[in-house]
Design a protein around this motif. Structure first.
Motif, short mmCIF file in Angstrom:
data_model
loop_
_atom_site.label_atom_id
_atom_site.label_comp_id
_atom_site.label_asym_id
_atom_site.label_seq_id
_atom_site.Cartn_x
_atom_site.Cartn_y
_atom_site.Cartn_z
N ARG A 21 0.84 -1.45 0.24
CA ARG A 21 -0.41 -0.43 0.20
C ARG A 21 1.14 1.63 -0.12
NH1 ARG A 21 -2.54 0.32 6.49
NH2 ARG A 21 -0.56 -0.82 7.66
N THR A 62 -1.24 8.80 -6.62
CA THR A 62 -2.27 7.74 -6.85
C THR A 62 -1.72 6.50 -7.92
OG1 THR A 62 -4.01 9.48 -7.70
CG2 THR A 62 -4.50 7.65 -8.31
N GLN A 67 4.55 -0.37 -7.64
CA GLN A 67 4.44 0.02 -9.45
C GLN A 67 5.08 0.43 -10.11
OE1 GLN A 67 0.04 1.50 -9.05
NE2 GLN A 67 -0.15 0.44 -10.94
N TYR B 6 -0.24 -8.70 -3.43
CA TYR B 6 0.33 -7.52 -4.94
C TYR B 6 0.26 -8.47 -5.18
CZ TYR B 6 2.43 -4.73 -8.17
OH TYR B 6 2.51 -4.13 -9.12
N LEU B 28 -5.80 -4.11 -11.18
CA LEU B 28 -5.31 -2.65 -11.38
C LEU B 28 -4.44 -2.96 -12.75
CD1 LEU B 28 -4.04 -0.55 -9.78
CD2 LEU B 28 -1.73 -1.53 -9.24
N GLY B 31 -5.03 2.35 -12.61
CA GLY B 31 -5.27 2.59 -10.86
C GLY B 31 -6.16 3.61 -10.96
N LEU B 34 -8.71 2.28 -8.33
CA LEU B 34 -8.83 1.53 -7.71
C LEU B 34 -7.91 2.20 -6.86
CD1 LEU B 34 -9.22 -0.96 -7.04
CD2 LEU B 34 -7.60 -1.51 -8.40
N ILE B 35 -7.09 3.19 -6.86
CA ILE B 35 -6.35 3.92 -6.09
C ILE B 35 -6.94 4.61 -5.27
CG2 ILE B 35 -3.94 4.27 -5.47
CD1 ILE B 35 -3.30 3.13 -7.20
N VAL B 48 -4.02 -7.63 -4.90
CA VAL B 48 -4.25 -6.43 -6.51
C VAL B 48 -3.73 -7.37 -6.79
CG1 VAL B 48 -3.75 -4.90 -7.20
CG2 VAL B 48 -5.27 -4.79 -5.27
N ASP B 50 -1.65 -7.16 -10.21
CA ASP B 50 -1.26 -5.42 -11.37
C ASP B 50 -0.87 -6.22 -12.62
OD1 ASP B 50 -0.26 -3.52 -12.57
OD2 ASP B 50 1.88 -2.90 -11.09
N GLY B 111 -9.56 -0.51 -18.22
CA GLY B 111 -9.77 -0.34 -16.78
C GLY B 111 -10.92 0.64 -16.36
N ASN B 115 -14.61 -0.92 -15.36
CA ASN B 115 -14.82 0.21 -13.85
C ASN B 115 -16.95 0.50 -13.68
OD1 ASN B 115 -14.79 1.65 -10.98
ND2 ASN B 115 -14.42 2.94 -11.94
#
Lengths: 156, 264
Positions: A21, A62, A67, B6, B28, B31, B34-35, B48, B50, B111, B115
């Motif tokens: 997170r 964000t 990632q 993740y 994801l 994002g 989602l984030i 999640v 990716d 995405g 959604n």
């Protein structure tokens, strides 16, 4: 859950262990102490946290740090060469494209992508490119002038 | 934000395997929704997966009269694609109107439609252009994809891999953007195809739909006056602080008329 990640930040290789997170903003500010990247709204609206990931502007509030494993990250701290400001930073200085300065790091990082796409951006190009960055002080006029001058300086 | 597991998937197959068909796993991509949703604790997946780095799910290809866009392709890539601009300029235009520069650099077509935000732009194209949504297990017609507000035909653990758009003869997308959020209060895609006129509407209802009354009117007279002359029903349209249902109904006809005018 934790992850060992590595990335290049402002040309420097960094590695750390982060939680799933952990946001990119948190990683930059808290782990690397690169506090030039600001957190204004923390809801992906204001753009103060804008950095470049693999050459593209993104809102680092964000994006998860995990990632960015393996990515090239550029923050406001990576622009100047010692005491020599980047042409876009110099343009913001010359044209006073700021008042309180809180939004400026994000503005500059977004403006760089505007300039990358066009060395002579119109007002419309700038408005579109900076739509994700809020300034609550300036009324934007000097920011437009700064981005135009910065883009021109970068193109020459 | 609560923590979660993740996993970064290397392929669509790996992603589906990692999700295991579970309700508690979310994919994801960019994002961009989602984030923020995780930060607000509006959703709390256990895991999640990716899919943003899966090369096979990125990119744009044109073959014959179809444009196929990988599900993990960003809005910026669609907006800037010479292939899309040439084949379906209305689709490149739509992508260029989503969010802002930073959001377009991260957000993806897969995405966005998974959604199924009622105010997202892409649903108007999926419905209005008659797209086909390809997943790891099947193909879903654009008309059948959006089922309710934030609801789609996707099953738990099902992953969109690409979206294919038939090239229309002509098309245009018109949007009344919320000045604060940039989301579509109403967005209308009008497409003139060899099989007739299609009008896809987003932002106005709980999910994207076809404005069949305007399609019929344009089918017999493809003019902006014909679109403007249709009075859309406000029944079941969204009614909120941004706009009343009646205002949205009126906007559908107005935006359809503008799209027809732009098509020429």
């Amino acid at each position: 859950m934790s992850h060992a990640i590595s990335m290049t930040v402002n040309g420097r290789s960094v590695s750390a262990t982060v939680e799933s997170r952990t946001l990119l903003t948190e990683f930059l500010r808290d782990n690397l102490r690169l506090t030039g990247t600001h957190v204004g709204c923390d809801t992906s609206q204001c753009g103060a946290c804008t950095v470049h990931v693999n050459g593209k502007s993104v809102k680092s509030c964000t994006m998860l740090a995990v990632q960015c494993d393996g990515a090239e990250v550029l923050t406001i701290e990576g622009l100047a060469n010692g005491e020599d400001l980047h042409p876009m930073q110099k343009a913001f200085n010359d044209h006073h494209g700021l008042q309180c300065g809180f939004c400026t790091p994000g503005m500059v990082m977004s403006a760089l992508e505007v300039a990358d796409n066009n060395s002579d951006p119109s007002d419309e190009d700038i408005a579109k490119g900076l739509a994700g960055n809020y300034c609550r002080c300036t009324g934007y006029e000097n920011i437009y002038r700064a981005v135009k001058a910065g883009a021109k300086a970068m193109g020459s | 934000m609560y923590n979660f597991d993740y996993e970064k998937a290397a392929s669509a197959d790996d992603a589906v395997k990692a999700a295991g068909g579970s309700d508690d796993v979310m994919f994801l991509a960019g994002g961009m929704t989602l984030i923020p949703t995780l930060k607000l604790r509006l959703t709390q997946p256990e895991k999640v997966v990716d899919v943003g780095g899966i090369g096979d799910m990125k990119g744009i290809s044109v073959s014959g009269d179809t444009v196929t866009i990988g599900a993990a392709t960003t809005h910026a890539d669609v907006a800037g694609s010479d292939d899309v601009k040439k084949a379906i300029p209305a689709l490149a235009k739509l992508a260029s109107l989503i969010g802002d520069q930073q959001v377009r650099n991260r957000g993806t077509i897969g995405g966005s439609i998974a959604n199924a935000d009622p105010a997202a732009d892409y649903p108007a194209a999926v419905v209005g252009l008659g797209a086909t949504v390809k997943t790891n297990k099947r193909e879903i017609a654009g008309d059948d994809f959006f089922t309710a507000m934030f609801e789609t035909a996707l099953e738990p653990g099902e992953l969109i891999t690409s979206v294919s758009f038939p090239v229309p003869e002509k098309a245009d997308y018109q949007k009344l953007a919320n000045p604060a959020s940039g989301y579509a209060m109403v967005g209308v895609m009008v497409a003139k195809t060899k099989d007739g006129v299609r009008v896809g509407v987003t932002g106005a209802g709980p999910s994207a739909f076809r404005a069949s009354a305007i399609e019929d009117a344009l089918g017999s007279d493809f003019s902006s006056d014909a679109a403007k002359g249709v009075t859309m029903s406000s029944d079941d349209l969204n009614n909120d602080l941004h706009a009343t249902a009646e205002y949205r109904a009126s906007c559908i006809s107005t935006l359809a008329a503008r799209a027809v005018k732009a098509i020429g």
